[in-house]
Scaffold this active site. Structure first.
Site, short mmCIF file in Angstrom:
data_model
loop_
_atom_site.label_atom_id
_atom_site.label_comp_id
_atom_site.label_asym_id
_atom_site.label_seq_id
_atom_site.Cartn_x
_atom_site.Cartn_y
_atom_site.Cartn_z
N TYR A 36 30.69 30.07 -1.39
CA TYR A 36 30.73 28.60 -1.39
C TYR A 36 32.07 28.16 -0.85
O TYR A 36 33.12 28.52 -1.38
CB TYR A 36 30.52 28.05 -2.80
CG TYR A 36 30.71 26.54 -2.81
CD1 TYR A 36 29.88 25.73 -2.05
CD2 TYR A 36 31.74 25.93 -3.53
CE1 TYR A 36 30.06 24.36 -2.00
CE2 TYR A 36 31.93 24.55 -3.50
CZ TYR A 36 31.08 23.78 -2.72
OH TYR A 36 31.27 22.42 -2.67
N GLN A 82 11.88 -14.79 6.48
CA GLN A 82 10.63 -15.55 6.41
C GLN A 82 10.36 -15.77 4.92
O GLN A 82 10.03 -14.83 4.21
CB GLN A 82 9.49 -14.76 7.06
CG GLN A 82 8.18 -15.52 7.13
CD GLN A 82 7.00 -14.62 7.51
OE1 GLN A 82 7.07 -13.39 7.40
NE2 GLN A 82 5.92 -15.24 7.94
N GLY A 96 -7.06 -5.91 15.59
CA GLY A 96 -7.54 -7.00 16.44
C GLY A 96 -8.16 -6.42 17.69
O GLY A 96 -7.65 -5.45 18.26
N ARG A 123 0.81 -1.23 0.00
CA ARG A 123 0.00 0.00 0.00
C ARG A 123 0.84 1.28 0.00
O ARG A 123 0.32 2.37 -0.17
CB ARG A 123 -0.96 -0.02 1.19
CG ARG A 123 -2.17 -0.90 0.93
CD ARG A 123 -3.07 -0.97 2.13
NE ARG A 123 -2.49 -1.80 3.18
CZ ARG A 123 -2.92 -1.81 4.44
NH1 ARG A 123 -3.92 -1.04 4.80
NH2 ARG A 123 -2.36 -2.60 5.33
N TYR A 168 36.07 21.71 -7.73
CA TYR A 168 35.82 20.60 -8.67
C TYR A 168 36.30 21.02 -10.05
O TYR A 168 35.92 22.08 -10.56
CB TYR A 168 34.30 20.33 -8.67
CG TYR A 168 33.87 19.15 -9.49
CD1 TYR A 168 34.46 17.90 -9.31
CD2 TYR A 168 32.85 19.27 -10.43
CE1 TYR A 168 34.06 16.81 -10.06
CE2 TYR A 168 32.43 18.18 -11.18
CZ TYR A 168 33.03 16.94 -10.99
OH TYR A 168 32.63 15.87 -11.73
N ASN A 170 38.63 35.95 7.39
CA ASN A 170 37.43 36.61 6.88
C ASN A 170 37.26 36.28 5.40
O ASN A 170 38.15 36.54 4.60
CB ASN A 170 37.58 38.12 7.08
CG ASN A 170 36.24 38.80 6.96
OD1 ASN A 170 35.57 38.65 5.94
ND2 ASN A 170 35.85 39.52 7.98
C1 UD1 Z 1 -1.72 -7.04 13.30
C2 UD1 Z 1 -2.41 -7.83 14.40
C3 UD1 Z 1 -3.64 -7.04 14.88
C4 UD1 Z 1 -3.22 -5.68 15.35
C5 UD1 Z 1 -2.44 -4.95 14.27
C6 UD1 Z 1 -1.83 -3.69 14.85
C7 UD1 Z 1 -2.04 -10.21 14.01
C8 UD1 Z 1 -2.60 -11.46 13.48
N1 UD1 Z 1 -2.79 -9.12 13.92
O1 UD1 Z 1 -2.61 -6.99 12.21
O2 UD1 Z 1 -4.27 -7.73 15.93
O3 UD1 Z 1 -4.35 -4.92 15.73
O4 UD1 Z 1 -1.36 -5.76 13.78
O5 UD1 Z 1 -1.22 -2.92 13.84
O6 UD1 Z 1 -0.93 -10.22 14.50
N2 UD1 Z 1 4.55 -9.69 9.21
C9 UD1 Z 1 5.56 -10.51 8.83
N3 UD1 Z 1 5.25 -11.69 8.24
C10 UD1 Z 1 3.97 -12.07 7.99
C11 UD1 Z 1 2.94 -11.21 8.38
C12 UD1 Z 1 3.25 -10.02 8.99
O7 UD1 Z 1 6.73 -10.22 9.06
O8 UD1 Z 1 3.79 -13.17 7.45
C13 UD1 Z 1 4.88 -8.41 9.87
C14 UD1 Z 1 4.58 -7.20 9.01
O9 UD1 Z 1 5.71 -6.81 8.26
C15 UD1 Z 1 4.23 -6.16 10.04
C16 UD1 Z 1 3.64 -6.97 11.19
O10 UD1 Z 1 4.09 -8.28 11.02
O11 UD1 Z 1 5.38 -5.48 10.52
C17 UD1 Z 1 2.12 -6.91 11.24
O12 UD1 Z 1 1.59 -7.50 10.10
P1 UD1 Z 1 0.29 -6.96 9.39
O13 UD1 Z 1 -0.03 -7.83 8.27
O14 UD1 Z 1 0.44 -5.50 9.13
O15 UD1 Z 1 -0.80 -7.21 10.55
P2 UD1 Z 1 -2.20 -6.53 10.71
O16 UD1 Z 1 -3.16 -7.17 9.80
O17 UD1 Z 1 -2.06 -5.06 10.66
#
Ligand code: UD1
Ligand code: CA
Length: 454
Positions: free
Chosen positions: A351, A78, A143, A19, A372, A362
């Site tokens: 400059y 990951q 969440g 996004r 350059y 001064n």
């Molecule tokens: C998550 C929480 C939600 C909370 C919100 C707060 C979970 C399931 N949900 O949702 O409860 O309210 O954050 O902002 O945890 N990431 C990885 N690998 C993955 C998935 C995510 O590294 O496979 C990392 C993302 O880069 C990010 C973070 O985890 O930094 C959160 O992931 P994101 O997908 O943004 O979670 P939300 O849906 O926002």
């Protein structure tokens, strides 16, 4: 902040950040001149203990930034993005090593403070899991924290929540602390039976409760846990950070006439009694010493400003500008990679790049250091107490000795010895009464041309 317990902080940063509509991984976008992940690493670093970061595949640039900020952090990849618990388990070797406290934070939540992380961690005294909660203006997408009798019993993801659960306003900010003795066993129980077919870290709450462990939520303010998914949110976080930085420096004894117009970097360092006029921008890496005045509309980056120095209005200090005590850099003067020693002055339109300007010298208006030659940069050395007359060019490499005097309008290509006077311009000639003769000749010419045209 000292704590006898050992800590492991996991930073999750494997997300794509689609996004943001950017070629760059989300966590490398910056606020306060520092990448998002750098802010999180800085906060984690203040807790002491060990840091591990989970990044996505093909994110070598993120790994490089992590190493730059926190050289001893471990980086895990990951390979597939299958949820926040899946991401945590990508760092299994670090978790398995065993720490008393395990903290999980998100790489895209840069405003979180060490004090809040410490508070979250402190809650592990009475609980196996502690979750950071907040009450957002708009809870959509977050969440929801389901609390009963002071215990957090579950976190329900927005997509999985019932209408009643969706009405809850207390939400998961994303940061969590887990008791290291139980963390891995709990995490290994998490499955992907949910709306998104992801392994949700948030499921750890209900699993811990099922084992009769205590689980608590602590609360913080929305501004601290703003997650960044879009450029709009990036700009909002920047605004929060700027307010915070201004406040911090005002409290530390810096005067800002119009703080809302001053832009600071996360690493800006300002001493007491520094005065900053309106509309000043501090890029990364600026240090300003006691009593210095930064006047309106100046732009500083990678610069050191000595005690009592005066900079601007409308000055530009670029990386490597080192100003000694009481130096004056005035309007439309640019300084780059140059040491300007104590008491030296360049007050107008100059400059100074790749140079040393000796103590008390001064630099006249319009002086240009020609550093350059189209291929390489060369050094200019100006000795102590030298005087460079206005509108002179110093063609580097060149030196002007201590106490030497360069006449106005000179183009200096050869070294000037100490105490010498260098004049490098064509000599002026005077032709008495020539002005009126010139004028009459010109008007005669005009009449001729008019007659020819008629
Ligand atoms: C998550 C929480 C939600 C909370 C919100 C707060 C979970 C399931 N949900 O949702 O409860 O309210 O954050 O902002 O945890 N990431 C990885 N690998 C993955 C998935 C995510 O590294 O496979 C990392 C993302 O880069 C990010 C973070 O985890 O930094 C959160 O992931 P994101 O997908 O943004 O979670 P939300 O849906 O926002
Ligand atoms: Ca998010």
């Amino acid at each position: 902040m000292m704590n006898a317990r050992t800590a492991l902080t996991l930073v999750l940063a494997a997300g794509e950040g689609t996004r943001m509509r950017s070629r760059q991984p989300k966590v490398l976008h910056a606020i306060g001149g520092r990448p998002l992940i750098g802010h999180v690493l800085a906060a984690a670093g203040r807790l002491g203990g060990h840091t591990a970061v989970v990044i996505g595949p093909d994110h070598a640039d993120v790994a490089a930034e992590v190493k730059r900020m926190t050289p001893d952090a471990e980086v895990f990849v990951q390979a597939e993005r299958r949820g926040t618990a899946h991401a945590v388990l990508a760092a299994r070797p670090a978790i398995a090593r065993g720490a008393d406290d395990i903290l999980v934070v998100f790489g895209d939540t840069p405003l979180i403070t060490p004090a809040t992380l410490e508070r979250l961690r402190g809650a592990l005294g009475q609980a196996a899991v502690a979750v950071l909660g907040f009450r957002p203006a708009d809870p959509t997408g977050y969440g929801r924290l389901v609390v009963e009798d002071g215990q957090l019993i579950a976190i329900r993801e927005d997509k999985d929540a019932s209408a009643a659960e969706r009405a809850l306003t207390f939400c998961n900010a994303g940061a969590m602390a887990l008791d290291g003795r139980h963390a891995l066993a709990l995490l290994d129980r998490i499955d992907d039976r949910n709306a998104k077919r992801e392994f949700y870290l948030t499921d750890v709450v209900a699993l811990a409760r099922a084992q009769k462990f205590s689980v608590v939520a602590i609360e913080t303010e929305e501004d601290e846990v703003r997650g960044i998914n879009t450029r709009v949110q990036l700009a909002e976080a920047e605004a929060v950070l700027q307010r915070r930085l201004r406040q911090q420096w005002l409290e530390a004894g810096v005067t800002m006439v119009a703080p809302e117009t001053v832009f600071l970097s996360a690493d800006t360092k300002l001493a007491a009694d520094v005065v900053i006029e309106p509309h000043v921008v501090f890029g990364a890496g600026v240090v300003v010493e006691e009593g210095a005045v930064i006047r309106a509309f100046s732009h500083l980056e990678g610069a050191h400003v000595g005690k009592g120095a005066r900079v601007g209005p409308f000055a530009r200090l670029r990386p490597g500008a080192e100003l000694g005590a009481d130096v004056h850099i005035g309007n439309f003067v640019e300084v780059k990679a140059a040491v300007v020693e104590a008491g030296a002055k360049a007050n107008h339109l100059a400059y100074i790049g790749d140079a040393r300007v000796g103590e008390g010298s001064n630099i006249g208006a319009g002086t240009i250091v020609c550093n350059y030659d189209g291929v390489a940069k060369h050094h200019t050395d100006i000795g102590k107490g030298a005087f460079i007359g206005s509108n002179s060019s110093l063609v580097a490499p060149v030196s002007v000795g201590a106490g030497a005097y360069v006449a106005t309008g000179s183009v200096i290509t050869d070294n000037v010895p100490a105490d010498a006077l260098a004049i490098a311009r064509s000599r002026q000639t005077i032709k008495e009464n020539r002005a009126s003769a010139l004028r009459s000749r010109k008007s005669a010419g005009k009449t001729k041309a008019k007659q020819a045209a008629d």
